[in-house]
Design a protein around this motif. Structure first.
Motif, PDB file in Angstrom:
ATOM      1  N   VAL A 127       0.846  -1.189   0.000  1.00 29.16           N
ATOM      2  CA  VAL A 127       0.000   0.000   0.000  1.00 29.16           C
ATOM      3  C   VAL A 127       0.884   1.242   0.000  1.00 29.16           C
ATOM      4  N   PHE A 128       0.609   2.161  -0.938  1.00 26.44           N
ATOM      5  CA  PHE A 128       1.406   3.390  -1.010  1.00 26.44           C
ATOM      6  C   PHE A 128       1.097   4.296   0.178  1.00 26.44           C
ATOM      7  N   LYS A 129       2.139   4.817   0.781  1.00 29.27           N
ATOM      8  CA  LYS A 129       1.993   5.757   1.884  1.00 29.27           C
ATOM      9  C   LYS A 129       2.604   7.092   1.469  1.00 29.27           C
ATOM     10  N   PRO A 130       1.821   8.174   1.488  1.00 25.64           N
ATOM     11  CA  PRO A 130       2.367   9.494   1.150  1.00 25.64           C
ATOM     12  C   PRO A 130       3.585   9.813   2.012  1.00 25.64           C
ATOM     13  N   PHE A 131       4.501  10.587   1.453  1.00 28.19           N
ATOM     14  CA  PHE A 131       5.704  10.952   2.192  1.00 28.19           C
ATOM     15  C   PHE A 131       6.112  12.379   1.850  1.00 28.19           C
TER      16      PHE A 131
ATOM     17  N   SER B  50      11.810  12.443   6.919  1.00 24.95           N
ATOM     18  CA  SER B  50      10.976  11.743   7.896  1.00 24.95           C
ATOM     19  C   SER B  50      10.327  12.719   8.870  1.00 24.95           C
TER      20      SER B  50
ATOM     21  N   HIS C  40       4.689  17.407  -0.222  1.00 20.52           N
ATOM     22  CA  HIS C  40       4.004  16.211   0.293  1.00 20.52           C
ATOM     23  C   HIS C  40       3.614  15.370  -0.917  1.00 20.52           C
TER      24      HIS C  40
ATOM     25  N   ARG D  75       1.224  10.868  -4.871  1.00 21.58           N
ATOM     26  CA  ARG D  75       1.261   9.777  -5.849  1.00 21.58           C
ATOM     27  C   ARG D  75       2.723   9.533  -6.233  1.00 21.58           C
TER      28      ARG D  75
END
Length: 245
Positions: A53-57, A110, A143, A146
């Motif tokens: 699952v893609f997690k925004p970063f 982070s 942010h 995608r």
């Protein structure tokens, strides 16, 4: 009496044969059920694992000009220890097409507050000056909402613009579709929103066909699509090549 015994004997043999056949049928059914269950288990065992699952970063992007890339790069690599201590991990270093001493550095952050402290530290300014940075660094925070992890091209274009209404703009962007952009040699890689201004949008596209991509970026039809989507002003488009290590 003999006839009665004969009849009973025939009946007993028939009953035994029927019982035997029933037992055989049950074994066959049991074996079939076992085979089906085993096949089901085998199919389940061979099923591919679910996609992650893609997690925004968040990303810290630094742009500046250096006097000599070959002298600057070793010092940048050495300073990775300080970057990691501030929660920053290298993503990519790019050199602008036609202006190879214009450098773009993308770092995964982070903790944005730590990244900003790293950028504001006089130590970083001193390191940059010592290692040949000859322009004032431009630092932006994004942010990423995608991301295409399969990007492989060595050339890409960054498109940065402001929009009136992000949701309206996104609808138009998605209606155009990835397939249409790919037909012009542009592969979707990143969509990001500004952390300080969420209506500031950055798009990154891998370039598979430079001639087609340049033609598309200068196409009046694309400019109309952007205007209809609510893009404010002229977008900034910069093409980069992946920098050598």
């Amino acid at each position: 009496m003999k006839q009665l015994l004969k009849t009973l004997l025939v009946f007993g043999v028939s009953t035994a044969m029927i019982a035997c056949n029933n037992a055989t049928d049950k074994k066959a059914d049991s074996a079939a059920t076992t085979d089906t269950t085993t096949a089901s288990k085998d199919t389940t065992a061979l099923a591919p694992p679910p996609a992650p699952v893609f997690k925004p970063f968040d990303v810290m992007e630094i742009s500046h000009t250096v006097k000599d890339y070959d002298k600057w790069r070793p010092a940048f690599n050495t300073d990775s220890v300080a970057r990691r201590a501030s929660g920053l991990e290298d993503i990519v270093v790019g050199r602008e097409e036609g202006h190879p001493n214009n450098i773009m550095i993308a770092l995964m952050a982070s903790d944005v507050s730590k990244a900003k402290a790293f950028a504001a530290d006089p130590r970083l300014k001193d390191v940059m000056q010592k290692n040949g940075v000859v322009s004032k660094p431009v630092i932006n925070y994004w942010h990423v909402i995608r991301y295409n992890p399969d990007s492989k091209e060595k050339q890409w274009v960054e498109v940065t613009h402001k929009v009136k209404d992000f949701d309206k703009w996104l609808k138009v962007f998605d209606e155009e579709g990835t397939a249409t952009r790919a037909s012009f040699g542009l592969i979707d890689v990143v969509m990001a929103r500004g952390i300080a201004d969420s209506n500031l949008v950055q798009l990154v596209f891998d370039i598979k066909d430079m001639a087609k991509s340049k033609a598309r970026m200068n196409d009046p039809a694309l400019k109309k699509i952007m205007m209809d989507a609510g893009v404010i002003g002229a977008p900034k488009m910069v093409t980069f090549k992946t920098a050598d290590q």
